[in-house]
Design a protein around this motif. Structure first.
Motif, PDB file in Angstrom:
ATOM      1  N   TYR A  86       0.833  -1.211   0.000  1.00  0.00           N
ATOM      2  CA  TYR A  86       0.000   0.000   0.000  1.00  0.00           C
ATOM      3  C   TYR A  86       0.868   1.263   0.000  1.00  0.00           C
ATOM      4  CZ  TYR A  86      -4.260  -2.659   1.174  1.00  0.00           C
ATOM      5  OH  TYR A  86      -5.329  -3.507   1.169  1.00  0.00           O
ATOM      6  N   TYR A  87       1.916   1.246   0.779  1.00  0.00           N
ATOM      7  CA  TYR A  87       2.814   2.393   0.879  1.00  0.00           C
ATOM      8  C   TYR A  87       3.429   2.719  -0.490  1.00  0.00           C
ATOM      9  CZ  TYR A  87       6.773   5.287   2.322  1.00  0.00           C
ATOM     10  OH  TYR A  87       7.685   6.312   2.441  1.00  0.00           O
ATOM     11  N   LEU A  88       3.953   1.708  -1.155  1.00  0.00           N
ATOM     12  CA  LEU A  88       4.614   1.919  -2.445  1.00  0.00           C
ATOM     13  C   LEU A  88       3.641   2.451  -3.492  1.00  0.00           C
ATOM     14  CD1 LEU A  88       6.709  -1.348  -2.346  1.00  0.00           C
ATOM     15  CD2 LEU A  88       7.672   0.972  -2.295  1.00  0.00           C
ATOM     16  N   VAL A  89       2.443   1.893  -3.527  1.00  0.00           N
ATOM     17  CA  VAL A  89       1.432   2.359  -4.484  1.00  0.00           C
ATOM     18  C   VAL A  89       1.000   3.785  -4.135  1.00  0.00           C
ATOM     19  CG1 VAL A  89      -0.921   1.985  -5.330  1.00  0.00           C
ATOM     20  CG2 VAL A  89       0.645   0.047  -5.082  1.00  0.00           C
ATOM     21  N   TYR A  90       0.816   4.041  -2.841  1.00  0.00           N
ATOM     22  CA  TYR A  90       0.423   5.382  -2.404  1.00  0.00           C
ATOM     23  C   TYR A  90       1.466   6.415  -2.840  1.00  0.00           C
ATOM     24  CZ  TYR A  90      -1.012   9.299   0.485  1.00  0.00           C
ATOM     25  OH  TYR A  90      -1.417  10.546   0.899  1.00  0.00           O
ATOM     26  N   LYS A  91       2.734   6.106  -2.626  1.00  0.00           N
ATOM     27  CA  LYS A  91       3.800   7.055  -2.978  1.00  0.00           C
ATOM     28  C   LYS A  91       3.871   7.278  -4.488  1.00  0.00           C
ATOM     29  CE  LYS A  91       5.246   8.236   1.039  1.00  0.00           C
ATOM     30  NZ  LYS A  91       5.033   9.608   1.504  1.00  0.00           N
ATOM     31  N   GLN A  92       3.612   6.230  -5.263  1.00  0.00           N
ATOM     32  CA  GLN A  92       3.565   6.378  -6.721  1.00  0.00           C
ATOM     33  C   GLN A  92       2.439   7.344  -7.106  1.00  0.00           C
ATOM     34  OE1 GLN A  92       2.309   2.849  -8.842  1.00  0.00           O
ATOM     35  NE2 GLN A  92       3.595   3.373 -10.595  1.00  0.00           N
ATOM     36  N   ILE A 159      -3.653   5.412 -12.918  1.00  0.00           N
ATOM     37  CA  ILE A 159      -3.085   6.751 -13.110  1.00  0.00           C
ATOM     38  C   ILE A 159      -3.457   7.296 -14.487  1.00  0.00           C
ATOM     39  CG2 ILE A 159      -0.929   8.055 -13.344  1.00  0.00           C
ATOM     40  CD1 ILE A 159       0.237   6.028 -11.213  1.00  0.00           C
ATOM     41  N   TYR A 160      -3.348   6.452 -15.501  1.00  0.00           N
ATOM     42  CA  TYR A 160      -3.708   6.850 -16.866  1.00  0.00           C
ATOM     43  C   TYR A 160      -5.171   7.291 -16.921  1.00  0.00           C
ATOM     44  CZ  TYR A 160      -4.508   6.441 -21.901  1.00  0.00           C
ATOM     45  OH  TYR A 160      -4.852   6.688 -23.201  1.00  0.00           O
ATOM     46  N   ASP A 161      -6.063   6.499 -16.305  1.00  0.00           N
ATOM     47  CA  ASP A 161      -7.484   6.835 -16.296  1.00  0.00           C
ATOM     48  C   ASP A 161      -7.741   8.148 -15.554  1.00  0.00           C
ATOM     49  OD1 ASP A 161     -10.313   5.854 -16.888  1.00  0.00           O
ATOM     50  OD2 ASP A 161     -10.411   6.194 -14.715  1.00  0.00           O
ATOM     51  N   ASN A 168     -10.168  14.350 -12.012  1.00  0.00           N
ATOM     52  CA  ASN A 168     -11.439  14.673 -11.360  1.00  0.00           C
ATOM     53  C   ASN A 168     -11.986  13.601 -10.428  1.00  0.00           C
ATOM     54  OD1 ASN A 168     -11.746  17.280 -12.333  1.00  0.00           O
ATOM     55  ND2 ASN A 168     -12.621  16.556 -14.258  1.00  0.00           N
ATOM     56  N   TYR A 169     -11.152  12.688  -9.971  1.00  0.00           N
ATOM     57  CA  TYR A 169     -11.591  11.764  -8.926  1.00  0.00           C
ATOM     58  C   TYR A 169     -10.430  11.481  -7.988  1.00  0.00           C
ATOM     59  CZ  TYR A 169      -9.830   7.833 -11.867  1.00  0.00           C
ATOM     60  OH  TYR A 169      -9.075   6.980 -12.631  1.00  0.00           O
ATOM     61  N   ASP A 170     -10.741  10.831  -6.878  1.00  0.00           N
ATOM     62  CA  ASP A 170      -9.745  10.566  -5.848  1.00  0.00           C
ATOM     63  C   ASP A 170      -8.825   9.429  -6.297  1.00  0.00           C
ATOM     64  OD1 ASP A 170      -8.291   9.754  -3.574  1.00  0.00           O
ATOM     65  OD2 ASP A 170      -9.925  10.297  -2.213  1.00  0.00           O
ATOM     66  N   LEU A 171      -7.659   9.796  -6.793  1.00  0.00           N
ATOM     67  CA  LEU A 171      -6.691   8.839  -7.303  1.00  0.00           C
ATOM     68  C   LEU A 171      -6.293   7.827  -6.235  1.00  0.00           C
ATOM     69  CD1 LEU A 171      -4.657   7.842  -9.439  1.00  0.00           C
ATOM     70  CD2 LEU A 171      -3.100   9.643  -8.654  1.00  0.00           C
ATOM     71  N   PHE A 172      -6.099   8.289  -5.024  1.00  0.00           N
ATOM     72  CA  PHE A 172      -5.636   7.414  -3.944  1.00  0.00           C
ATOM     73  C   PHE A 172      -6.670   6.344  -3.600  1.00  0.00           C
ATOM     74  CE2 PHE A 172      -3.668  11.582  -3.443  1.00  0.00           C
ATOM     75  CZ  PHE A 172      -2.329  11.244  -3.469  1.00  0.00           C
ATOM     76  N   GLU A 173      -7.904   6.755  -3.495  1.00  0.00           N
ATOM     77  CA  GLU A 173      -8.969   5.814  -3.160  1.00  0.00           C
ATOM     78  C   GLU A 173      -9.174   4.806  -4.289  1.00  0.00           C
ATOM     79  OE1 GLU A 173     -11.627   3.775  -0.998  1.00  0.00           O
ATOM     80  OE2 GLU A 173     -10.394   5.416  -0.259  1.00  0.00           O
ATOM     81  N   GLN A 174      -9.193   5.293  -5.525  1.00  0.00           N
ATOM     82  CA  GLN A 174      -9.393   4.393  -6.660  1.00  0.00           C
ATOM     83  C   GLN A 174      -8.233   3.399  -6.787  1.00  0.00           C
ATOM     84  OE1 GLN A 174     -12.280   4.277  -8.388  1.00  0.00           O
ATOM     85  NE2 GLN A 174     -11.441   2.415  -9.272  1.00  0.00           N
ATOM     86  N   ALA A 175      -7.021   3.871  -6.571  1.00  0.00           N
ATOM     87  CA  ALA A 175      -5.856   2.988  -6.654  1.00  0.00           C
ATOM     88  C   ALA A 175      -5.936   1.889  -5.596  1.00  0.00           C
ATOM     89  CB  ALA A 175      -4.567   3.787  -6.495  1.00  0.00           C
ATOM     90  N   LYS A 176      -6.359   2.253  -4.390  1.00  0.00           N
ATOM     91  CA  LYS A 176      -6.455   1.247  -3.321  1.00  0.00           C
ATOM     92  C   LYS A 176      -7.517   0.203  -3.657  1.00  0.00           C
ATOM     93  CE  LYS A 176      -6.267   0.606   1.595  1.00  0.00           C
ATOM     94  NZ  LYS A 176      -6.170   1.218   2.900  1.00  0.00           N
ATOM     95  N   ILE A 177      -8.635   0.642  -4.225  1.00  0.00           N
ATOM     96  CA  ILE A 177      -9.686  -0.296  -4.636  1.00  0.00           C
ATOM     97  C   ILE A 177      -9.135  -1.272  -5.678  1.00  0.00           C
ATOM     98  CG2 ILE A 177     -11.863  -0.481  -5.949  1.00  0.00           C
ATOM     99  CD1 ILE A 177     -12.677   2.212  -4.564  1.00  0.00           C
ATOM    100  N   CYS A 178      -8.438  -0.738  -6.667  1.00  0.00           N
ATOM    101  CA  CYS A 178      -7.897  -1.581  -7.746  1.00  0.00           C
ATOM    102  C   CYS A 178      -6.808  -2.527  -7.238  1.00  0.00           C
ATOM    103  CB  CYS A 178      -7.368  -0.709  -8.880  1.00  0.00           C
ATOM    104  SG  CYS A 178      -8.678   0.172  -9.758  1.00  0.00           S
TER     105      CYS A 178
END
Length: 193
Positions: A86-92, A159-161, A168-178
């Motif tokens: 989670y940390y690594l993805v969050y930092k990305q 990130i591309y999406d 226009n959406y919460d990148l962090f939340e969407q990344a965690k879901i994915c």
């Protein structure tokens, strides 16, 4: 550090910063080396002394990210396994968010046409740490490399999406879901009821 070494670093940084300003203003494909050196008030030779090409400047951005990530990772010491993933993805995502979707779009768009991009280098700190931490969680049914490649594909896709949607959406939340969907699929985490 000698004055000459300091000047070399300043020149490199100037080329780097001006290049990204121009990439953002005009688009990567429309920016020429001549435009960069003209705005930086430097010679073409000075540019090529520091960078092999415009593409090398993009790769440098990824190297910078990895250096900062590695430093923060060792300083903040997230717990091995899921917390580190989670940390690594969050930092990305944080790095992309801080750059903004416009500049992130420039970086991603440029990577599409490059076959030997640093972005896909498996010796990158991000990739090596993901492998190490997925391996800790992996039950061995599926190769760790396959899981890591899927995680990277999912995070790049998110990130591309995000860029396509103008941030226009919460990148962090969407990344965690994915990421959770990927980890769940490969059996690294259990579903929540």
């Amino acid at each position: 550090m000698t004055k000459r070494e300091q000047q070399r670093i300043e020149t490199r940084n100037k080329i780097y910063e001006i290049s990204f300003q121009l990439f953002l203003e005009k688009g990567f494909d429309k920016v020429t080396v001549q435009m960069i050196v003209q705005k930086a008030n430097l010679s073409v030779g000075a540019f090529y002394h520091h960078f092999q090409s415009k593409e090398a400047i993009i790769d440098e951005r990824y190297r910078d990210f990895d250096e900062v990530l590695e430093e923060k990772y060792h300083l903040e010491k997230p717990k091995q396994g899921l917390e580190s993933i989670y940390y690594l993805v969050y930092k990305q995502n944080e790095a992309c968010f801080e750059m903004g979707y416009e500049l992130t779009s420039v970086l991603f768009k440029n990577q599409i046409g490059i076959h030997h991009s640093y972005m896909f280098n498996t010796d990158r700190f991000l990739v090596k740490e993901l492998k190490k931490n997925v391996d800790i969680m992996n039950n061995g049914k599926i190769e760790t490399d396959i899981i890591v490649e899927e995680l990277l594909r999912i995070t790049r896709g998110t990130i591309y999406d995000w860029c396509l949607h103008d941030g226009n959406y919460d990148l962090f939340e969407q990344a965690k879901i994915c990421v959770n969907m990927c980890l769940l699929y490969f059996g690294l985490i259990e579903g929540q009821s």
